[in-house]
Write an enzyme that holds these catalytic residues in place. Structure first.
Site, short mmCIF file in Angstrom:
data_model
loop_
_atom_site.label_atom_id
_atom_site.label_comp_id
_atom_site.label_asym_id
_atom_site.label_seq_id
_atom_site.Cartn_x
_atom_site.Cartn_y
_atom_site.Cartn_z
N TYR A 1 -7.84 3.91 -6.45
CA TYR A 1 -7.20 3.59 -5.53
C TYR A 1 -7.01 2.06 -5.42
O TYR A 1 -5.77 1.67 -5.46
CB TYR A 1 -7.89 3.94 -4.28
CG TYR A 1 -6.93 3.89 -2.92
CD1 TYR A 1 -5.66 4.88 -2.88
CD2 TYR A 1 -7.00 3.16 -1.93
CE1 TYR A 1 -4.91 4.70 -1.66
CE2 TYR A 1 -6.51 3.18 -0.93
CZ TYR A 1 -5.30 3.81 -0.64
OH TYR A 1 -4.49 3.95 0.30
N VAL B 1 1.35 2.82 -3.34
CA VAL B 1 0.25 3.71 -3.82
C VAL B 1 0.18 5.13 -3.19
O VAL B 1 0.28 5.98 -3.82
CB VAL B 1 -0.99 2.89 -3.69
CG1 VAL B 1 -2.17 3.55 -4.19
CG2 VAL B 1 -1.14 1.48 -4.67
N GLU B 2 0.45 5.06 -1.82
CA GLU B 2 0.35 6.29 -1.21
C GLU B 2 1.43 7.06 -1.29
O GLU B 2 1.32 8.25 -1.68
CB GLU B 2 0.10 5.80 0.52
CG GLU B 2 -1.09 5.24 0.78
CD GLU B 2 -2.17 6.23 0.90
OE1 GLU B 2 -1.85 7.50 0.91
OE2 GLU B 2 -3.21 5.87 1.03
N SER B 3 2.59 6.59 -1.18
CA SER B 3 3.84 7.54 -1.05
C SER B 3 5.03 7.04 -1.95
O SER B 3 5.95 7.79 -2.10
CB SER B 3 4.39 7.89 0.20
OG SER B 3 4.82 6.34 0.67
N LEU C 1 0.79 -1.13 0.17
CA LEU C 1 0.10 0.10 0.11
C LEU C 1 1.00 1.39 -0.02
O LEU C 1 0.49 2.20 -0.51
CB LEU C 1 -0.98 0.18 1.13
CG LEU C 1 -1.93 1.04 1.09
CD1 LEU C 1 -3.05 0.81 -0.08
CD2 LEU C 1 -3.00 0.85 2.56
#
Length: 513
Positions: free
Chosen positions: A253, A148-150, A145
């Protein structure tokens, strides 16, 4: 019957004769191979032995190994040296298959260099995240994850003020006890933010009972997802992730995470894209700082570069780590750090607190301590052209006396006050005694400085809110003498023409900001 007895007698006589010949065979001059029947019944003689031995010597002997027995089941809990295999073994979320997943999978595969850089950035953190997920019994897909986030950048900072690997906004960070003050921002702390993110994900999974809805809540907010579910329920529509009405960012997302899962879940594809292998062993270990220590000093004691040290300790806003704060060191450098720390005789910090006795600009203060204005600004989270009021306390280079630093170390908020810029007045005189005055603010010290600064950031870190807008230009109305009869507007014409710049300034970007 008589014929049967005669045949039986003949058989017995023939048998007895053959037996007698067999017993006397060694004494016979004729070789046994002339009598094939006898040769079969006779034991091999000494003369025949060499022939058989030679025949045996010409054969090649081969040992046939036993066929290995394959296990009936595969033990997925067996340790492996490849972290990607361990992550694959823990996949537990329902797969999502749609056009968006296919699009993002092709998008990532078309950019193998970017994927490789992202994997290299994940190397220090990924093993710890997988350990935490397995300890909680959560799907190991969630270890992907932060991609995807950072993109596994611990210094990532978004427009909505989300920070760190897991992109916590300030309010959610405080909700999960991530400390955010002048000294540090635990939203960027590797260990603390991972624990908070997994707590949050588990909480919203328990709320919805579905990992796709939990991920949507993580991106959009659990309240927004709950309202979208209730809206579909009232209309008799399905309430799963694909059927909810949501913003485009949230709609894309989960497909991004599923696309990454498809790539890293396929060993042949990982090999084809030449993605780096990550060992299945801890990368770092933690300890508490025994005393206040500089980041540069801690990096030197661990035989690390400052950049490498900050990648493992990105939560510190200042160049100092407070005593009893967590320090993250590579596991293979921990012994070196302890050894160098015990033998280090000099002070662990080269900074001290300095209180201003009068108002001063930051660049003047920097010159007094032999440091550039930029370095001093970054150390204190200030703009380079700031003017500080008397009584403000700053971090400056010095002896590093712990007694001198104690008041500042115990404060969670900055102890400085930025003095507003002095206001200059421009007045216009008329020939008949009338006067028009305009208040203006001086230009910033740096020509490149922005006229309005809502939030000052250093290295991606939000540090303090500073009102840096220049004072708005105001026009002061003054009673002017009335014009003489027969000459309308003659006296007021010139002052009005000269006051035009004040009128234009009202519509300038400075005022709108």
């Amino acid at each position: 019957m008589q014929q049967r007895n005669v045949l039986s007698l003949l058989r017995r006589l023939a048998g007895a004769g053959l037996a007698a010949l067999a017993c006397n065979a060694p004494a016979l001059a004729e070789p046994a191979d002339k009598f094939p029947l006898l040769a079969l019944m006779m034991a091999p003689t000494a003369a025949a032995q060499p022939t058989r031995r030679i025949a045996e010597d010409t054969l090649t002997l081969q040992e046939i190994e036993a066929v290995p027995q394959l296990p009936g089941t595969i033990d997925l809990t067996a340790p492996t040296d490849n972290l990607w295999e361990r992550i694959r073994n823990g996949f537990a979320m329902t797969n999502l298959n749609d056009d968006l997943v296919l699009y993002y999978q092709q998008w990532y595969q078309a950019r193998p260099d970017a994927l490789r850089r992202m994997v290299e950035r994940s190397r220090p953190y990924l093993h710890h995240i997988v350990e935490e997920l397995e300890a909680r019994g959560m799907p190991t897909e969630l270890a992907l994850l932060p991609m995807v986030e950072s993109s596994f950048n611990p210094m990532a900072y978004s427009r909505s003020h989300a920070a760190g690997l897991w992109q916590f906004i300030p309010a959610t960070g405080k909700r999960f006890n991530l400390e955010q003050n002048w000294w540090q921002d635990q939203r960027r702390d590797i260990v603390a933010s991972t624990a908070a993110a997994l707590d949050y994900l588990q909480t919203i999974y328990d709320m919805h009972g579905d990992w796709h809805l939990a991920l949507a809540s993580y991106n959009w907010g659990e309240g927004a997802v709950k309202r979208a579910i209730e809206k579909n329920e009232s209309r008799g529509l399905p309430t799963d992730y694909p059927n909810l009405t949501m913003p485009n960012e949230t709609r894309h997302y989960v497909p991004k995470l599923q696309a990454l899962k498809n790539i890293f879940g396929n060993p042949a594809l990982v090999s084809q894209l030449d993605l780096p292998r990550i060992p299945n062993r801890p990368y770092f270990a933690m300890l508490e700082a025994p005393r206040t220590i500089d980041i540069k000093t801690a990096a030197r004691l661990a035989n690390m570069s400052v950049d490498e040290f900050q990648r493992l300790n990105p939560s510190h806003n200042r160049p100092i780590i407070k005593a009893e704060s967590a320090v993250v060191i590579p596991a293979d450098k921990m012994e070196t750090f302890h050894h160098n720390l015990q033998n280090h005789q000099a002070p662990l910090s080269e900074w001290q607190a300095h209180t201003l006795k009068s108002s001063e600009r930051l660049n003047n203060i920097a010159g007094q301590f032999g440091i550039s204005a930029g370095e001093l600004a970054r150390a204190n989270g200030l703009p380079e052209n700031a003017r500080l009021r008397a009584g403000s306390t700053l971090l400056v280079p010095g002896s590093g006396s712990s007694g001198n630093l104690t008041p500042l170390l115990n404060a969670s908020a900055p102890q400085y006050v930025i003095e507003p810029e002095p206001v200059a007045r421009t007045c216009i005189k008329s020939k008949r005694g009338g006067r028009l005055c305009v208040a203006t603010a001086p230009r910033p010290a740096s020509a490149a400085a922005k006229p309005a600064l809502a939030e000052q950031r250093t290295g991606g870190k939000a540090t303090s809110r500073i009102a840096a807008k220049p004072a708005a230009i105001k026009t002061v109305s003054v009673a002017l003498p009335r014009p003489a009869a027969g000459k309308p507007g003659r006296v007021a014409a010139k002052p009005a023409a000269k006051a035009a710049p004040a009128k234009i300034a009202r519509n300038s970007p400075h005022r709108r900001g």
